[in-house]
Every structure is written in C-alpha cells, then in structure tokens.
Design a protein around this motif. Sequence first.
Motif, PDB file in Angstrom:
ATOM      1  N   MET A 164       4.122  12.132   9.208  1.00 45.74           N
ATOM      2  CA  MET A 164       2.883  11.921   8.914  1.00 45.74           C
ATOM      3  C   MET A 164       2.819  11.450   7.516  1.00 45.74           C
ATOM      4  N   ILE A 165       1.872  10.333   7.277  1.00 42.75           N
ATOM      5  CA  ILE A 165       1.742   9.919   5.706  1.00 42.75           C
ATOM      6  C   ILE A 165       0.273  10.347   5.337  1.00 42.75           C
ATOM      7  N   LYS A 166       0.221  10.678   4.068  1.00 38.29           N
ATOM      8  CA  LYS A 166      -1.025  10.938   3.432  1.00 38.29           C
ATOM      9  C   LYS A 166      -1.408   9.674   2.444  1.00 38.29           C
ATOM     10  N   LEU A 167      -2.455   9.170   2.451  1.00 37.06           N
ATOM     11  CA  LEU A 167      -2.917   7.914   2.029  1.00 37.06           C
ATOM     12  C   LEU A 167      -4.253   8.238   1.172  1.00 37.06           C
ATOM     13  N   VAL A 168      -4.352   7.879  -0.172  1.00 35.63           N
ATOM     14  CA  VAL A 168      -5.622   7.767  -0.858  1.00 35.63           C
ATOM     15  C   VAL A 168      -6.432   6.439  -0.568  1.00 35.63           C
ATOM     16  N   LEU A 169      -7.534   6.671  -0.020  1.00 34.50           N
ATOM     17  CA  LEU A 169      -8.206   5.436   0.430  1.00 34.50           C
ATOM     18  C   LEU A 169      -9.455   4.990  -0.725  1.00 34.50           C
ATOM     19  N   LEU A 170      -9.362   3.613  -1.014  1.00 26.86           N
ATOM     20  CA  LEU A 170     -10.391   2.970  -2.146  1.00 26.86           C
ATOM     21  C   LEU A 170     -10.987   1.974  -1.681  1.00 26.86           C
ATOM     22  N   ARG A 171     -12.117   1.619  -2.236  1.00 27.96           N
ATOM     23  CA  ARG A 171     -12.789   0.393  -1.965  1.00 27.96           C
ATOM     24  C   ARG A 171     -12.770  -0.602  -3.069  1.00 27.96           C
ATOM     25  N   VAL A 172     -12.394  -1.813  -2.588  1.00 29.50           N
ATOM     26  CA  VAL A 172     -12.718  -3.179  -3.386  1.00 29.50           C
ATOM     27  C   VAL A 172     -13.208  -4.097  -2.770  1.00 29.50           C
ATOM     28  N   ASP A 173     -14.091  -4.647  -3.146  1.00 24.71           N
ATOM     29  CA  ASP A 173     -14.927  -5.955  -2.658  1.00 24.71           C
ATOM     30  C   ASP A 173     -15.280  -5.603  -1.245  1.00 24.71           C
ATOM     31  N   GLY A 174     -15.697  -4.354  -0.868  1.00 24.70           N
ATOM     32  CA  GLY A 174     -16.181  -4.042   0.634  1.00 24.70           C
ATOM     33  C   GLY A 174     -14.989  -3.859   1.444  1.00 24.70           C
ATOM     34  N   GLN A 175     -13.509  -4.101   1.007  1.00 24.44           N
ATOM     35  CA  GLN A 175     -12.297  -3.778   1.688  1.00 24.44           C
ATOM     36  C   GLN A 175     -11.654  -2.455   1.320  1.00 24.44           C
ATOM     37  N   THR A 176     -11.275  -1.671   2.411  1.00 23.20           N
ATOM     38  CA  THR A 176     -10.531  -0.504   2.259  1.00 23.20           C
ATOM     39  C   THR A 176      -9.099  -0.662   2.005  1.00 23.20           C
ATOM     40  N   TYR A 177      -8.593  -0.276   1.050  1.00 22.53           N
ATOM     41  CA  TYR A 177      -7.175  -0.248   0.457  1.00 22.53           C
ATOM     42  C   TYR A 177      -6.578   1.118   0.468  1.00 22.53           C
ATOM     43  N   ALA A 178      -5.183   1.402   0.487  1.00 20.98           N
ATOM     44  CA  ALA A 178      -4.967   2.630   0.305  1.00 20.98           C
ATOM     45  C   ALA A 178      -3.486   2.705  -0.471  1.00 20.98           C
ATOM     46  N   LEU A 179      -3.344   3.726  -1.129  1.00 16.34           N
ATOM     47  CA  LEU A 179      -2.320   4.174  -1.973  1.00 16.34           C
ATOM     48  C   LEU A 179      -1.482   5.570  -1.426  1.00 16.34           C
ATOM     49  N   PRO A 180      -0.191   5.464  -1.371  1.00 12.83           N
ATOM     50  CA  PRO A 180       0.442   6.669  -1.101  1.00 12.83           C
ATOM     51  C   PRO A 180      -0.005   7.800  -1.977  1.00 12.83           C
ATOM     52  N   LEU A 181      -0.292   9.004  -1.191  1.00 23.74           N
ATOM     53  CA  LEU A 181      -1.018  10.102  -2.202  1.00 23.74           C
ATOM     54  C   LEU A 181       0.277  10.566  -3.018  1.00 23.74           C
ATOM     55  N   ALA A 182       1.343  10.599  -2.797  1.00 23.91           N
ATOM     56  CA  ALA A 182       2.540  10.895  -3.616  1.00 23.91           C
ATOM     57  C   ALA A 182       2.591  10.301  -5.032  1.00 23.91           C
ATOM     58  N   ALA A 183       1.893   8.872  -4.960  1.00 23.07           N
ATOM     59  CA  ALA A 183       2.020   8.300  -6.188  1.00 23.07           C
ATOM     60  C   ALA A 183       1.096   8.489  -6.901  1.00 23.07           C
ATOM     61  N   VAL A 184      -0.379   8.994  -6.449  1.00 22.52           N
ATOM     62  CA  VAL A 184      -1.426   9.132  -7.247  1.00 22.52           C
ATOM     63  C   VAL A 184      -1.542  10.083  -8.157  1.00 22.52           C
ATOM     64  N   ASP A 185      -1.679  10.220  -9.556  1.00 19.76           N
ATOM     65  CA  ASP A 185      -1.694  11.342 -10.316  1.00 19.76           C
ATOM     66  C   ASP A 185      -3.098  11.771 -10.513  1.00 19.76           C
ATOM     67  N   ARG A 186      -4.189  11.120 -10.460  1.00 18.06           N
ATOM     68  CA  ARG A 186      -5.461  11.582 -10.490  1.00 18.06           C
ATOM     69  C   ARG A 186      -6.373  10.501 -10.448  1.00 18.06           C
ATOM     70  N   VAL A 187      -7.834  10.799 -10.245  1.00 14.87           N
ATOM     71  CA  VAL A 187      -8.950   9.763 -10.222  1.00 14.87           C
ATOM     72  C   VAL A 187      -9.741   9.969 -11.504  1.00 14.87           C
ATOM     73  N   LEU A 188     -10.206   8.977 -12.146  1.00 14.98           N
ATOM     74  CA  LEU A 188     -10.858   9.372 -13.318  1.00 14.98           C
ATOM     75  C   LEU A 188     -12.195   8.347 -13.550  1.00 14.98           C
ATOM     76  N   ARG A 189     -13.172   8.743 -14.047  1.00 17.26           N
ATOM     77  CA  ARG A 189     -14.240   7.822 -14.180  1.00 17.26           C
ATOM     78  C   ARG A 189     -13.877   6.611 -15.054  1.00 17.26           C
ATOM     79  N   MET A 190     -14.615   5.775 -14.992  1.00 15.83           N
ATOM     80  CA  MET A 190     -14.308   4.443 -15.710  1.00 15.83           C
ATOM     81  C   MET A 190     -14.683   4.881 -17.229  1.00 15.83           C
ATOM     82  N   VAL A 191     -13.882   4.477 -17.887  1.00 18.41           N
ATOM     83  CA  VAL A 191     -13.938   4.345 -19.430  1.00 18.41           C
ATOM     84  C   VAL A 191     -13.833   3.032 -20.150  1.00 18.41           C
TER      85      VAL A 191
END
Length: 149
Positions: free
Chosen positions: A1-28
């Motif tokens: 099994m693979i775990k992915l973080v899904l995100l949206r850019v320009d109406g398209q869904t992209y995925a990043l490997p969960l193991a590589a994601v540290d955190r999600v922040l609000r825009m600064v």
Amino acid sequence: MIKLVLLRVDGQTYALPLAAVDRVLRMVEITPLPGAPEVVVGVINIQGEVVAIVSIRKRLGLAPRAVVAADSLVVVRARTRRLAIIAESVLGVVERPADAVVCTGDIVGGTPQIEGVLKTHDGLVLIQDLDRFFSPEEEQSLDLALEKH
C-alpha cells in the motif's frame, strides 16, 4: 500500500508521497530569490531554516496565476533539501495498493518530475517525484541563489 497526500493545482489533482511531507502551512509572504530557477517562486523562513517555495504550475508550464492568501504550502523533504510546494487546496491523505499506480514511462515520456499516475473515481492523479523535481542545473543555481541570500 502507498500513502499519498492529494493537492489541487489548476483544477488537476496531484499527489506527494506521505512519507516526504512534513506539514501543510497557510500561505505566508514569500521573499523573492534572485538567481533561483524559474520554478522557485521565492523563500520563506520556517523555524530559522530558509525554505524554497516551488510551483508545480510553473514546472508543468501551466498558465500563470497569482498566489492568494487561501493557498497552502506543502512542506516536503526532497533529496537534499526541504521545499514548500504551492497548492490551491490540500485534499487529504489516501491509501491505495501499489499496483494501482501506473509508471509514467508507460504513458508519456519527457516528464521526469512525474513518478506515476493513479486512477481514481475523480480522474487521474499525477504523483510528483520530489527527488527529480529539479534538474542538476536547477539544483546548482538554487544553491548559488541561497548562498547569496
């Protein structure tokens, strides 16, 4: 099994490997970084560390769009550095069988930053290869720009 973080850019869904994601922040506010590769929008400071902000939109040649306060930053670990990827929205985490991912070499060539494609009930999800997001030349120019910063 693979775990992915899904995100949206320009109406398209992209995925990043969960193991590589540290955190999600609000825009600064993003500080420009002269001399950085075109896909680098600028930098931010996260707990004393200067982190490059990158755009999947620019990497894939999509139409330009201004960053807005509602956007998110997905902080990830890629090969030798931390990056933050601009996302219009973060959809959450999914878990899928590894055999559900189709290698992009089987579909389309010339996109080294896309590791694979996942079919979902909502359409196709492009999985980013964070270790190949930058070319060696881009890595070098980013390092030089960061040194001068």
